[in-house]
Design a protein around this motif. Sequence first.
Motif, PDB file in Angstrom:
ATOM      1  N   LYS A 128     -46.894 -45.445  92.076  1.00  0.00           N
ATOM      2  CA  LYS A 128     -44.981 -46.404  91.421  1.00  0.00           C
ATOM      3  C   LYS A 128     -44.729 -46.668  92.594  1.00  0.00           C
ATOM      4  CE  LYS A 128     -43.328 -44.216  87.703  1.00  0.00           C
ATOM      5  NZ  LYS A 128     -42.230 -43.824  87.442  1.00  0.00           N
ATOM      6  N   LYS A 187     -42.824 -50.346  93.325  1.00  0.00           N
ATOM      7  CA  LYS A 187     -41.527 -51.222  93.332  1.00  0.00           C
ATOM      8  C   LYS A 187     -41.527 -51.626  94.216  1.00  0.00           C
ATOM      9  CE  LYS A 187     -39.385 -46.966  90.961  1.00  0.00           C
ATOM     10  NZ  LYS A 187     -38.913 -45.938  91.688  1.00  0.00           N
ATOM     11  N   LYS A 206     -41.307 -46.246  79.116  1.00  0.00           N
ATOM     12  CA  LYS A 206     -40.098 -45.851  78.624  1.00  0.00           C
ATOM     13  C   LYS A 206     -40.994 -44.242  79.162  1.00  0.00           C
ATOM     14  CE  LYS A 206     -37.271 -47.937  75.405  1.00  0.00           C
ATOM     15  NZ  LYS A 206     -36.402 -47.251  74.286  1.00  0.00           N
ATOM     16  N   THR A 218     -41.162 -44.819  83.006  1.00  0.00           N
ATOM     17  CA  THR A 218     -40.340 -45.232  83.959  1.00  0.00           C
ATOM     18  C   THR A 218     -39.086 -44.844  83.886  1.00  0.00           C
ATOM     19  OG1 THR A 218     -39.617 -46.837  82.582  1.00  0.00           O
ATOM     20  CG2 THR A 218     -41.448 -47.707  84.563  1.00  0.00           C
ATOM     21  N   MET A 231     -35.756 -45.221  85.122  1.00  0.00           N
ATOM     22  CA  MET A 231     -34.975 -46.354  85.266  1.00  0.00           C
ATOM     23  C   MET A 231     -34.275 -46.609  83.702  1.00  0.00           C
ATOM     24  SD  MET A 231     -37.967 -49.111  86.505  1.00  0.00           S
ATOM     25  CE  MET A 231     -36.922 -50.536  85.938  1.00  0.00           C
ATOM     26  N   GLU A 232     -33.830 -45.351  83.001  1.00  0.00           N
ATOM     27  CA  GLU A 232     -32.770 -45.207  82.237  1.00  0.00           C
ATOM     28  C   GLU A 232     -31.903 -46.734  81.804  1.00  0.00           C
ATOM     29  OE1 GLU A 232     -32.282 -44.519  78.007  1.00  0.00           O
ATOM     30  OE2 GLU A 232     -33.601 -43.096  79.497  1.00  0.00           O
ATOM     31  N   ASN A 264     -31.702 -49.673  82.420  1.00  0.00           N
ATOM     32  CA  ASN A 264     -32.214 -51.158  82.557  1.00  0.00           C
ATOM     33  C   ASN A 264     -33.146 -52.008  81.249  1.00  0.00           C
ATOM     34  OD1 ASN A 264     -32.758 -51.443  86.303  1.00  0.00           O
ATOM     35  ND2 ASN A 264     -32.679 -48.525  85.560  1.00  0.00           N
ATOM     36  N   LYS A 299     -37.971 -55.111  82.301  1.00  0.00           N
ATOM     37  CA  LYS A 299     -37.837 -54.608  83.468  1.00  0.00           C
ATOM     38  C   LYS A 299     -38.454 -53.041  83.169  1.00  0.00           C
ATOM     39  CE  LYS A 299     -35.780 -57.504  86.289  1.00  0.00           C
ATOM     40  NZ  LYS A 299     -35.944 -57.840  87.631  1.00  0.00           N
ATOM     41  N   ARG A 300     -38.869 -52.464  82.639  1.00  0.00           N
ATOM     42  CA  ARG A 300     -39.222 -50.979  82.593  1.00  0.00           C
ATOM     43  C   ARG A 300     -40.549 -51.615  82.039  1.00  0.00           C
ATOM     44  NH1 ARG A 300     -35.325 -46.694  79.466  1.00  0.00           N
ATOM     45  NH2 ARG A 300     -37.380 -45.149  81.147  1.00  0.00           N
ATOM     46  N   ALA A 345     -44.101 -50.747  84.656  1.00  0.00           N
ATOM     47  CA  ALA A 345     -45.596 -49.751  83.646  1.00  0.00           C
ATOM     48  C   ALA A 345     -46.585 -50.495  84.252  1.00  0.00           C
ATOM     49  CB  ALA A 345     -44.755 -49.451  82.925  1.00  0.00           C
TER      50      ALA A 345
END
Length: 570
Positions: free
Chosen positions: A477, A481, A533, A536, A539-540, A542, A546-547, A551
């Motif tokens: 991950k 990024k 979700k 990720t 990334m709560e 966002n 984007k999530r 992923a």
Amino acid sequence: MEFELAAELRKQNLEEVFPEKFSKIEAPWIWDDLQKNSSEAEFRSILSLDKLPRSALARFTGKSDTEVWVNGTSIGRAYNEEQGIVADISRLLRRGENEFTARSVRMEGETLEPLEARALTPEELEKEALAKVGFGFVLEFEIGDETETWTTGSGWSVKGNRGATWQPAQEIEGPDHKYDWTENVRTVPVLRLVRKLEDLAERKREFLEDIPAAMIMAEMDPPRQTRLLLGGNYENPGNPVERGTPAFLPPLPPTDSPSTRLDLAEWLVAPHHPLTARIAVNRFWQQLFGVGLVKTSEDFGAQGEWPSHPELLDYLAIRFRQSGWDVKGLLREIVLSKTYRQSSDADPEAYVADPENRRLARGSRYRMDAEMIRDQLLAVSGQLNRTLYGKSVKPPQPPGLWRMVSMARPFTYVADEGEKIYRRSLYTYWRRGMPPPQMTVMNAPSREFCVTRRERTNTPLQALLLMNEKEYFKAAKETAKNTLEQTEGMREGLSHAYEKVTSHLPGTSRLELMEDTLLGFEELYRSDPELAKSLTPEMEGNPLEKRIELAAWTMITHSLFNLELAKVRR
């Protein structure tokens, strides 16, 4: 500093006011209220004099950091019962009332223990760890031909902590409050030097504790006599045996005394010794090619395998010894050779004819060791902590580790946190009874025995480890990024990630396959937002798109981590 202290002590002894040896005087300790535990206390008393004394010698100490004033002038600070103060105060006294005050402050590290309101017996005092502030004082002064003594006692006043009211002081006598301190006092200059010496000694101790230490071995004097054990029975020793080397190797040089470990070390690197240089060269070759010129690097004897290239082994061993055991020079010569720089690729017939590449007809190709794979993934993701030296660390491990091998004394594995868990595998805490499973699955030895050559297997469990281990997935991950931040566009990002993980540029067909795979992952996560979700959670807040993007890219980098190119040295 020690010379200064000795000089100050001599100076003190030369002054007539200070005796060579102080007498022991019973001076009661006074305290604040027994029902309280005060962090500080002030003491006060008045001494009335009709005449000025010819001499006046004051001695005092405290259970804590204590300073005393006579008529408003400080006469010094005592730090504990072993570091009391003596001072000539004859010039500070006056006719009439003389005010004596003291302040005692609990030193850092002292504990607060509750005390009962009733008076404590001597036995109870022995058990109680009293950390209350307290004070003891003695004044000897001469008026005419008489010497009088004035000490602390119930005639003094005390108040605990600032803002309290003055109350009569209370006396305590017990095993913890002897009067030996009255014999062991020093002047302010002497005590100042003593404190400096103690501080230097403490700093020296802390400095020495921080220096890495190594255990050493020394010869016994006289050496222990070794005997042949008949039948291998320790209780049945036979004839004595002397120190020596195997008969098929050169003998130790003759000495007047029994040969020592130093003699053995010099014998190992002697020019006529046939094994040391060859064994060292073979192990360096094994590190670079995956297998040594002698495959059985742990056995150079009659049971070991014959060298695949004996002349090459002899040549490198002689060069290594003549160079002064120059490891860097040896490795440079090997890696710059045509043999090392060959491609690992070969046609199927060549692999069938020489599957282990013992003829060195192609470049080496083998799976990296467990530690190398872990460090490689952390380095690619940018998480690798490159800090050198220090204590071992405990990376996250499966729950319940060590429980089955704890036996009578239970141990639990508590993982470290923060940057420490990303240190190189060299620093991983290792318990031989239960080594890190991420290592042993990839054929790392348990370290119960010395191992010079690791076995390399290929099992489904290894693939499951690389695909499901949490830290490896987290590294994937982080790589995703970084790729999204450092590149623009799908094709550039995929090329960047592929090259970073495999050290190769992707071909056109490989790149197209990666594009199709990435689009497939994005479509999967759009159809199941909850799955994106769950992948990720950090990334709560966002946007969902984007999530989904992160992923999908995480699964791409995760797939790259599991390619053969990512874990095979070639």
